[in-house]
Design an enzyme around this catalytic site. Structure first.
Site, mmCIF file in Angstrom:
data_model
loop_
_atom_site.group_PDB
_atom_site.id
_atom_site.type_symbol
_atom_site.label_atom_id
_atom_site.label_comp_id
_atom_site.label_asym_id
_atom_site.label_seq_id
_atom_site.Cartn_x
_atom_site.Cartn_y
_atom_site.Cartn_z
ATOM 1 N N PRO A 1 42.591 32.415 41.793
ATOM 2 C CA PRO A 1 41.188 32.829 41.913
ATOM 3 C C PRO A 1 41.017 33.938 42.947
ATOM 4 O O PRO A 1 41.594 33.879 44.032
ATOM 5 C CB PRO A 1 40.486 31.546 42.356
ATOM 6 C CG PRO A 1 41.370 30.439 41.910
ATOM 7 C CD PRO A 1 42.765 30.983 42.033
ATOM 8 N N GLU A 2 40.250 34.962 42.588
ATOM 9 C CA GLU A 2 39.955 36.042 43.516
ATOM 10 C C GLU A 2 38.488 35.928 43.928
ATOM 11 O O GLU A 2 37.833 34.929 43.648
ATOM 12 C CB GLU A 2 40.304 37.383 42.866
ATOM 13 C CG GLU A 2 41.797 37.468 42.510
ATOM 14 C CD GLU A 2 42.202 38.791 41.881
ATOM 15 O OE1 GLU A 2 41.464 39.789 42.036
ATOM 16 O OE2 GLU A 2 43.256 38.842 41.228
ATOM 17 N N LYS B 1 38.681 35.444 49.661
ATOM 18 C CA LYS B 1 39.009 34.325 48.778
ATOM 19 C C LYS B 1 38.892 32.982 49.484
ATOM 20 O O LYS B 1 39.210 31.951 48.893
ATOM 21 C CB LYS B 1 40.434 34.494 48.249
ATOM 22 C CG LYS B 1 40.720 35.836 47.601
ATOM 23 C CD LYS B 1 42.198 35.945 47.256
ATOM 24 C CE LYS B 1 42.578 37.347 46.838
ATOM 25 N NZ LYS B 1 44.020 37.464 46.545
ATOM 26 N N ARG C 1 54.410 40.939 41.549
ATOM 27 C CA ARG C 1 53.290 40.866 40.620
ATOM 28 C C ARG C 1 53.491 41.941 39.555
ATOM 29 O O ARG C 1 54.549 42.535 39.458
ATOM 30 C CB ARG C 1 51.957 41.109 41.346
ATOM 31 C CG ARG C 1 51.629 40.124 42.461
ATOM 32 C CD ARG C 1 50.328 40.547 43.127
ATOM 33 N NE ARG C 1 49.863 39.619 44.135
ATOM 34 C CZ ARG C 1 50.186 39.660 45.415
ATOM 35 N NH1 ARG C 1 51.019 40.604 45.857
ATOM 36 N NH2 ARG C 1 49.689 38.780 46.267
#
Length: 296
Positions: free
Chosen positions: A2-3, A61, A279
């Protein structure tokens, strides 16, 4: 993971439904969910009993619930000095309603009105901890969050100050956008989206970009996160949901992230993916050309 938009969706849901409620029972179902609370599960449980939630907070976050001892009427209480910090990790969910009967339930809390809050976390990277609040740059934040910079949706975010910091960085602009001590809340997804909108490759050195271009990138980051917030966040699977268990749908509106092999929505070139910091970075090779490598 989640960002900012996804965490803000959860914060808003909690703020609307748990503020003012007192905690009457807490059960820790998995010790990993409270591993960041150094005093252990029994201490966390004992300290939460009887405390009342006075509000919610978020920076980047990071999410927290402010608490007090619950003895004084709400109108007469002093400002909270302690907070329940919630790490959502990769798959953490804060769910309101009946306590679910499932293998991934990690913590459950009951309130004085008979309602419940459950922390469900499939991958067990998230968790809860109690932390004191400290004042940083005029804002009260939990101690573990004190090092985190303001995010682009913070009313007190100083874009020009961040631009100045970025201009002094001899590293990739995307790496700097992901540095929570420079600017918080911009994760991998929204960094790619902001860079696509600004027509900048994430491998460009931050110091090589002009101040107006850096400001544009930050503005795009704020805009894309507002857009995502308006659609409930980005959900690629069932791991991210709001407090009612509902998924967001901004993944349908992404222009860069996850679109390898598809045509760029702006110019039609085929989108590419590069590995970056364990990533993936998604970009258009025509709109966002990679920087040239200078020969010695």
């Amino acid at each position: 993971m989640p960002e900012l938009p996804e965490v803000e969706v959860v914060r808003r849901g909690l703020d609307a439904h748990v503020t003012g409620k007192a905690i009457t029972a807490v059960r820790v179902h998995h010790p990993r969910a409270v591993r960041r609370h150094e005093a252990g599960p029994a201490d966390l449980t004992a300290r939460l009993l009887g405390m009342r939630i006075t509000g919610t907070g978020r920076r980047g976050k990071y999410l927290w619930l402010t608490l007090d001892d619950g003895d004084e009427p709400l109108a007469r209480r002093a400002e909270s000095s302690v907070a329940l910090v919630v790490h959502l990790g990769m798959s953490g969910q804060m769910l309101l309603g009946p306590i679910p009967k499932e293998d991934h339930l990690r913590i459950a809390a009951l309130f004085d009105d008979g309602t419940a809050l459950s922390f469900v976390d499939q991958r067990t990277f998230g968790g809860w901890l109690l932390a004191d609040l400290v004042t940083v740059d005029g804002t009260d934040v939990p101690v573990p969050v004190a090092h985190v910079a303001r995010d682009p949706l913070d009313p007190r975010f100083d874009r020009d100050a961040v631009v100045k910091v970025l201009r002094g960085k001899h590293s990739e602009i995307k790496r700097q956008l992901l540095d929570q001590t420079v600017v918080s809340g911009i994760g991998n997804i929204y960094a790619d989206e902001a860079l696509w909108r600004a027509k900048v490759n994430g491998a460009r050195l931050a110091e090589s970009l002009t101040k107006p271009k850096l400001a544009e990138i930050l503005d795009h980051a704020a805009d894309v996160m507002r857009d995502a917030l308006g659609q409930g966040g980005t959900s690629f699977d069932s791991l991210y949901v709001n407090v009612n268990g509902e998924s967001g749908y901004f993944d349908r509106s992404l222009d860069a992230y996850g679109r390898e092999g598809e045509p760029c929505r702006r110019c039609g070139a085929i989108m590419r993916r590069d590995k970056f910091m364990n990533r993936s970075s998604f970009y258009c090779p025509r709109c966002q050309p990679r920087p040239r490598v200078r020969r010695a």
